[in-house]
Each structure stands twice: as structure tokens, then as C-alpha cells.
Design an enzyme around this catalytic site. Structure first.
Site, PDB file in Angstrom:
ATOM      1  CG  ASP A  87      37.188  38.697  37.149  1.00  0.00           C
ATOM      2  OD1 ASP A  87      36.855  37.496  37.278  1.00  0.00           O
ATOM      3  OD2 ASP A  87      36.960  39.553  38.031  1.00  0.00           O
ATOM      4  CD  GLU A 184      35.564  35.716  42.412  1.00  0.00           C
ATOM      5  OE1 GLU A 184      35.331  35.309  43.568  1.00  0.00           O
ATOM      6  OE2 GLU A 184      36.601  36.352  42.107  1.00  0.00           O
TER       7      GLU A 184
END
Length: 427
Positions: A87, A184
Site C-alpha cells: 500500500d 502498513e
């Protein structure tokens, strides 16, 4: 160490940046928090399969894992893990992304125009490291979005490392375990990673900043949600009746020491960060993150925020309004991760620091150990039983539209990973 004239890692990095994959804290109850992360996961999984990686898995939460067998003579060495996240940051625009490679010749480097039409540029006044990058190629966005170097530069490095092994299996390396994880940036990260299936003894996340950075300590981290319930009436008849939920949140924020905000702190100084505030007279919400490297100060910060909420509730309880007889504010604090230095500095894990130093030095890079002012998947993994220190991903200006990655740093870091594998193949 055998770097190609046409950079495989640069091609991969640009291609990965073009795949939007922001996470979203507002939908964090699902993993991944955004469908777009599956798009990135599918691209990475396909590349791993094309290279011949073993056991390539893409699960229902967008975790991608794979393995690579050891070189001849290193079969008995423990498996080494590398972990990156799929991400990108949610705090600014992340789609569409238009990466570009620009030669830096000194002075200001105009990237393009932002979404508001204003010029977006890199400037040595705010990025003094640019003076050492004159004549080099930089990967940037066009100014309309973040680039995504955090952490797609790392993803490109890890996959390109396997491409080297596919071309030359004789490169010394232990068995490798690769993990590419979602979310994350919103504190979830490696929480659902199956460590038994991964099968590594130790490893490294690749999620630090400029080339040479190395982190084995992070913040202790928590997130806090403060909710306010008010009472709305016409402003002309509000006396002793109205309870403004938004103003109650503002009163809490006044009680937080202003010097303890991110923009006034550095090194190992902790902070409170107001991520967002929204609402109206009747309903409002504020989301904070709390950070500190020191465990005792971290706990004290949580207590301070709870005390601020309690004080404001007491202040409202003294008002004549009947609506204020009930607590206006409620608070929920959730721990996110701990300072991984507690694990990495244990004697049995000291090799993670020294091996990284040797690998950087083998590539002509001086390792700079810095206290990470943020988090990394290594914090979760270390406390779950997989000690992981953190290597450079080579991004600068993360989480903003002026993010950039020097091509030389990107390529050199693949060399560092190869050197690191060689060290762990030695035994």
C-alpha cells in the site's frame, strides 16, 4: 555487482508506481482496506511466478508470499526473509500516478503542476541532499499525486533481486522467504502474515528512507479515537441548552502540549498527531496517533490524553445544561506496535545490525543508524517471533507530492541486498 546498463529495477519501479494502491484508515475494519491493493498484489504475484519463484501465494487479504531455494552449498543455512508493503500513504492524492524520470542539474527542479494548478518543485532549500544528486536521474511524480516510493521502491528491489537469481543461480544466497503485505500505512501491515508458512528464522523489512539508512528502533505507537455527543438547538435559544460536540473536541486539543506535535519534534522526541477531525454540533470525532520511543513516556502520553478527556467532561458537567449531565466525550486507545529495539538489540539478534553494516560497506555505502520516526512491519514481526531490522527503500519526502527516488540509490540497494544474501550464505 553485475548491474545491467538498462535497469531492471527502474523499469519495475515505474511500472509498480503506476498501479494505485492506497490504504484507507476509514475502512480499516477490512483487510485490505481498499480493493486497489489487490490490483498491486496481483501484479507482484504474476511477476514472481514469471521469474520462477516457488509457492507463490496471493491470499484473501492481499498478502503475497513466495520462496526461493538456496544456492548450492547454502542449503543448510536458515531462510532469510525480506518484507515490503504493497500500500501507499493515504494522506494525499494517490491516483492516478504519473511517474517520470528527470535529470537533476541543480537548483529547483519543477515536477509539474499540482491539482490546484500551482507549481510543484523540489528545492535544495528544503531538500539539502539534492546538492549531492546533481547530474543524477530522479524518479518523481508529475506533482498531481504522491509517487509511491514508500514502499514500491522496495517491492521493485526485492523482485529484481530474484530476477538476478533467476539469471545466475550461482549467486550465493540462503533460501529466501518473500512477503508483500497490505495496509502498513494504517498500522495493520504484517499482522495476518502466516509466519509458520513463511518459514524464515529472521529477516529485514525494506522500508527506510535514503540509501544507507538503517533502523532497528521504532516508536511505540497507539491510535486514539475521541467521540463527542452534543445537543443542537437554534443558536438564538442556545443559552444553557446547547452542547457543541465540535467545540468539546477543540477544548481537548487545547490541553495537549503544543510543543508535542510532529512539526516541533525530532530524533527520539515523541508526539501527539491530530490525524483528522470532523463533525458538527451534535456529533464529532477526532483521531489521534500517539508516538514515543521510550515506553514509560509513551504510557504517560496515553494517560495525558485520557486525563484531558476526563477534564473536559468535568467542565461540561458543571454547566447548567441538562444535556451536559451525561459525559460529552468518550475515548478509545488502541496499541499498534512497540519499539522493536527491545527485540533487535538482544544478543542473539545482533547479527542483523552487523550483517547490514557489512552489506552496505561492500557496496561502498556508509550505514547510518537512525531511530525511525514511524513504524515498520518489522515492529510487529519482531514481537511475533521473526526478528526484522529495517533497510533503505531509498525514498525521499515520503507521503507527499514531492516524493522522489534517485535511480542510483534504487539500483545500489539491489546490490546491497545481494551482498546481504551472500553474508547469510556464508554460515
Amino acid at each position: 555487482m553485475g548491474r545491467k546498463a538498462t535497469s531492471d529495477v527502474l523499469e519495475r519501479f515505474v511500472r509498480y508506481c503506476e498501479v494505485p494502491s492506497q490504504s484507507d484508515p476509514r475502512t480499516a475494519q477490512t483487510v485490505p482496506s481498499t480493493p486497489a491493493q489487490f490490483d498491486m498484489a496481483r501484479v507482484v504475484a504474476a511477476d514472481l511466478r514469471d521469474l520462477g519463484a516457488q509457492d507463490v501465494t496471493l491470499d484473501e487479504h492481499a498478502y503475497v508470499t513466495a520462496h526461493w531455494p538456496a544456492s548450492v552449498g547454502a542449503e543448510k543455512r536458515p531462510a532469510l526473509a525480506f518484507c515490503c508493503h504493497l500500500d501507499t500513504a493515504w494522506q494525499t492524492y494517490g491516483s492516478p500516478v504519473h511517474p517520470q524520470v528527470k535529470r537533476y542539474e541543480g537548483g529547483r527542479l519543477v515536477l509539474g503542476s499540482g491539482r490546484d494548478g500551482a507549481e510543484v518543485a523540489l528545492d535544495p532549500a528544503t531538500n539539502p541532499e539534492l546538492k549531492d544528486l546533481i547530474g543524477e536521474d530522479l524518479v518523481t511524480s508529475d506533482g498531481t499525486s504522491l509517487l509511491g516510493g514508500d514502499d514500491k521502491a522496495a517491492v521493485a528491489m526485492a523482485v529484481s533481486l530474484l530476477a538476478r537469481l533467476a539469471e545466475n543461480p550461482a549467486i550465493p544466497h540462503p533460501a529466501l522467504a518473500l512477503a508483500f503485505v497490505p495496509d502498513e500505512e494504517i498500522g495493520h501491515g504484517a499482522a495476518l502474515l502466516d509466519l509458520d508458512a513463511l518459514g524464515a528464522a529472521y529477516g529485514y523489512t525494506i522500508d527506510a528512507g535514503p540509501l544507507g539508512e538503517f533502523c532497528y528502533e521504532t516508536f511505540n505507537a497507539a491510535e486514539a479515537t475521541i467521540r463527542a455527543n452534543g445537543r443542537s438547538v437554534h443558536t438564538g435559544t442556545a443559552k444553557d441548552v446547547m452542547v457543541n460536540a465540535s467545540e468539546a473536541l477543540l477544548r481537548v486539543h487545547q490541553l495537549i502540549p503544543p510543543q508535542d506535535r510532529p512539526e516541533f519534534t525530532q530524533d527520539r522526541e515523541g508526539f501527539f498527531y491530530l490525524e483528522r477531525i470532523e463533525g458538527n454540533c451534535e456529533d464529532a470525532r477526532a483521531d489521534y496517533i500517539i508516538r514515543d520511543h521510550d515506553r514509560n513516556r509513551f504510557e504517560a502520553r496515553k494517560d495525558l490524553l485520557r486525563s484531558a478527556v476526563a477534564q473536559v467532561n468535568e467542565e461540561y458537567a458543571l454547566r447548567p445544561s441538562a444535556a451536559a449531565a451525561q459525559p460529552v466525550l468518550s475515548i478509545e486507545i488502541r496499541d499498534q506496535y512497540r519499539n522493536m529495539a527491545e527485540v533487535i538489540t538482544r544478543p542473539e539478534n545482533a547479527h542483523l545490525i552487523e550483517s547490514a553494516r557489512r552489506a552496505y560497506a561492500a557496496c561502498g555505502v556508509t550505514m547510518r543508524t537512525v531511530p525511525m520516526r514511524g513504524g515498520t512491519d518489522g515492529a510487529q514481526l519482531s514481537f511475533r517471533g521473526l526478528p526484522c531490522a529495517n533497510l533503505s527503500a531509498c525514498y525521499h519526502n515520503a507521503h507527499g507530492v514531492t516524493e522522489f527516488v534517485p535511480v542510483r540509490e534504487l539500483e545500489t540497494m539491489v546490490d546491497v541486498l545481494q551482498a546481504l544474501m551472500g553474508i547469510y550464505a556464508e554460515g
